[in-house]
Design a protein around this motif. Structure first.
Motif, short mmCIF file in Angstrom:
data_model
loop_
_atom_site.label_atom_id
_atom_site.label_comp_id
_atom_site.label_asym_id
_atom_site.label_seq_id
_atom_site.Cartn_x
_atom_site.Cartn_y
_atom_site.Cartn_z
N GLU A 1 10.93 1.99 15.39
CA GLU A 1 9.86 2.61 15.42
C GLU A 1 8.23 2.14 14.56
N ASP A 2 8.97 1.76 12.79
CA ASP A 2 8.23 1.56 12.19
C ASP A 2 7.56 0.05 12.59
N GLU A 3 8.73 -1.16 12.63
CA GLU A 3 8.58 -2.19 12.76
C GLU A 3 6.86 -2.18 14.18
N ALA B 1 1.08 -1.16 0.38
CA ALA B 1 0.08 -0.01 0.30
C ALA B 1 1.26 1.59 0.45
N SER B 2 0.34 2.23 -1.18
CA SER B 2 1.77 3.23 -1.33
C SER B 2 0.20 4.42 -1.33
N LYS B 3 0.87 5.52 -1.26
CA LYS B 3 -0.14 6.68 -1.41
C LYS B 3 0.98 7.97 -2.39
N GLY C 1 12.58 5.68 2.80
CA GLY C 1 11.36 5.97 2.75
C GLY C 1 12.21 7.44 1.98
N ASP C 2 11.20 8.29 1.73
CA ASP C 2 11.09 9.44 0.16
C ASP C 2 10.76 10.20 0.73
N VAL C 3 10.57 11.59 0.60
CA VAL C 3 10.27 13.19 0.62
C VAL C 3 9.84 13.63 -0.01
N THR D 1 6.54 5.76 -3.16
CA THR D 1 7.38 5.06 -3.11
C THR D 1 7.65 3.76 -2.59
N THR D 2 6.63 3.34 -1.79
CA THR D 2 6.63 2.01 -1.22
C THR D 2 5.66 1.04 -3.03
N GLN D 3 5.22 1.32 -3.94
CA GLN D 3 5.06 0.46 -5.14
C GLN D 3 6.83 0.32 -5.87
N ALA E 1 3.24 2.13 3.12
CA ALA E 1 4.12 3.36 4.51
C ALA E 1 3.53 3.16 5.15
N MET E 2 4.75 3.83 6.27
CA MET E 2 3.77 4.67 7.61
C MET E 2 3.51 6.00 7.15
N TYR E 3 2.55 6.17 7.81
CA TYR E 3 2.29 8.01 8.03
C TYR E 3 1.01 8.06 9.32
N MET E 4 1.89 8.83 9.78
CA MET E 4 1.80 9.26 11.68
C MET E 4 1.14 7.18 12.62
N GLY E 5 2.52 7.19 12.48
CA GLY E 5 2.37 5.54 13.33
C GLY E 5 2.21 4.60 12.84
N MET E 6 1.80 4.71 11.11
CA MET E 6 0.57 3.77 11.07
C MET E 6 0.31 3.44 9.81
N VAL F 1 10.38 7.34 6.93
CA VAL F 1 11.30 8.02 6.97
C VAL F 1 11.89 8.05 8.79
N GLY F 2 11.60 7.37 9.28
CA GLY F 2 11.33 6.50 10.40
C GLY F 2 12.65 5.85 10.90
N THR F 3 12.63 5.46 12.21
CA THR F 3 13.42 4.52 12.47
C THR F 3 13.05 2.93 12.18
C1 LIG Z 1 1.98 13.42 6.82
C2 LIG Z 1 3.20 12.15 6.91
C3 LIG Z 1 3.22 11.76 8.13
C4 LIG Z 1 4.31 10.52 7.97
N1 LIG Z 1 4.33 9.25 8.75
C5 LIG Z 1 5.46 9.11 9.03
C6 LIG Z 1 5.90 7.64 10.30
O1 LIG Z 1 4.80 7.77 11.05
N2 LIG Z 1 6.49 6.97 10.40
C7 LIG Z 1 7.32 7.05 9.22
O2 LIG Z 1 8.27 5.87 9.04
N3 LIG Z 1 7.37 7.69 8.14
C8 LIG Z 1 6.17 8.55 8.01
N4 LIG Z 1 6.11 9.57 6.49
C9 LIG Z 1 6.82 9.43 5.19
C10 LIG Z 1 6.49 8.33 4.30
O3 LIG Z 1 5.99 6.65 5.01
C11 LIG Z 1 7.76 8.26 3.33
O4 LIG Z 1 7.13 9.51 2.79
C12 LIG Z 1 7.67 7.26 2.46
O5 LIG Z 1 7.95 7.42 1.64
C13 LIG Z 1 6.02 7.55 1.74
O6 LIG Z 1 5.51 5.98 0.95
P1 LIG Z 1 4.47 6.29 0.07
O7 LIG Z 1 5.33 7.75 -1.29
O8 LIG Z 1 4.89 4.67 -0.44
O9 LIG Z 1 3.37 7.10 0.76
C14 LIG Z 1 5.52 9.88 6.86
C15 LIG Z 1 5.25 11.30 5.85
C16 LIG Z 1 4.11 12.55 5.45
C17 LIG Z 1 3.66 13.30 5.06
#
Ligand SMILES: Cc1cc2nc3c(=O)[nH]c(=O)nc-3n(C[C@H](O)[C@H](O)[C@H](O)COP(=O)(O)O)c2cc1C
Length: 175
Positions: free
Chosen positions: A103-105, A9-11, A128-130, A14-16, A65-70, A98-100
């Motif tokens: 944390e992410d595990e 699952a990717s937003k 991960g990438d921004v 990057t995960t793809q 992908a991880m977002y806000m710890g999920m 982008v976390g450790t």
């Molecule tokens: C609002 C926001 C919250 C995020 N929270 C986390 C997080 O909790 N842990 C983490 O490791 N990365 C976090 N990230 C970084 C994303 O996981 C990272 O950009 C990742 O490459 C996104 O993958 P995707 O392109 O497949 O969605 C966050 C990014 C954003 C924009």
């Protein structure tokens, strides 16, 4: 050696990218399944499917992908809906973020059904990438804050992907 399925699952893609690198890097033939859009992705085709038939695969790799710890909610839903079937396959997990790794595990495992979590022994954090231009205003702000505190994102971790592929080759019995 049976085929492997990489469910991701990717937003923002990057995960793809990571899932496709894994598919290309393991010895077993592998297809990727985007559980957010229901798309099967192989090296030369993309196809929308109503339902994925897990029985046709050996090892199943689950990554989000991880977002806000999920992990992404479609990923959580997929794992919960297919829990029973997943328990009858070798399962490996990965996170993109982008976390450790630690944390992410923790975040990923907390979001999985308990039996699936114990079943999935193999785990890797693959970086991960921004990409600010792909993010909305809130996300750009959250990432700016993160970078202030932790430094810039390290990007996709190619070394970790290579090591994960070796672990997957063992799991699929292709070593
Ligand atoms: C609002 C926001 C919250 C995020 N929270 C986390 C997080 O909790 N842990 C983490 O490791 N990365 C976090 N990230 C970084 C994303 O996981 C990272 O950009 C990742 O490459 C996104 O993958 P995707 O392109 O497949 O969605 C966050 C990014 C954003 C924009």
């Amino acid at each position: 050696m049976s085929n492997a399925l990489i469910v991701f699952a990717s937003k923002y893609g990057t995960t793809q990218k990571i899932a496709q690198k894994i598919a290309a890097g393991i010895k077993a033939t592998a297809v990727c399944y985007d559980c957010k859009t229901g798309t099967m992705i192989s090296a030369d085709s993309q196809q929308n499917v109503k339902q994925v038939n897990l029985a046709g695969y050996g090892t199943i790799v689950l990554g989000s992908a991880m977002y806000m710890g999920m992990p992404i909610s479609a990923f959580k839903k997929f794992c919960a809906a297919h829990e029973k079937e997943l328990l009858s396959h070798p399962v490996a997990l990965f996170t993109c973020g982008v976390g450790t790794s630690q944390e992410d595990e923790g975040y990923l495992r907390k979001a999985l059904p308990a039996a699936l979590n114990s079943h999935a022994a193999s785990y890797a954090h693959l970086g991960g990438d921004v990409v600010p231009e792909r993010m909305n205003a809130f996300e750009r702000m959250a990432m700016k804050e993160y970078v202030k505190q932790h430094g810039p994102a390290a990007g996709i971790n190619e070394q970790a992907i290579a090591e994960f592929c070796i672990a997957l080759n063992k799991l699929t019995g292709s070593l």
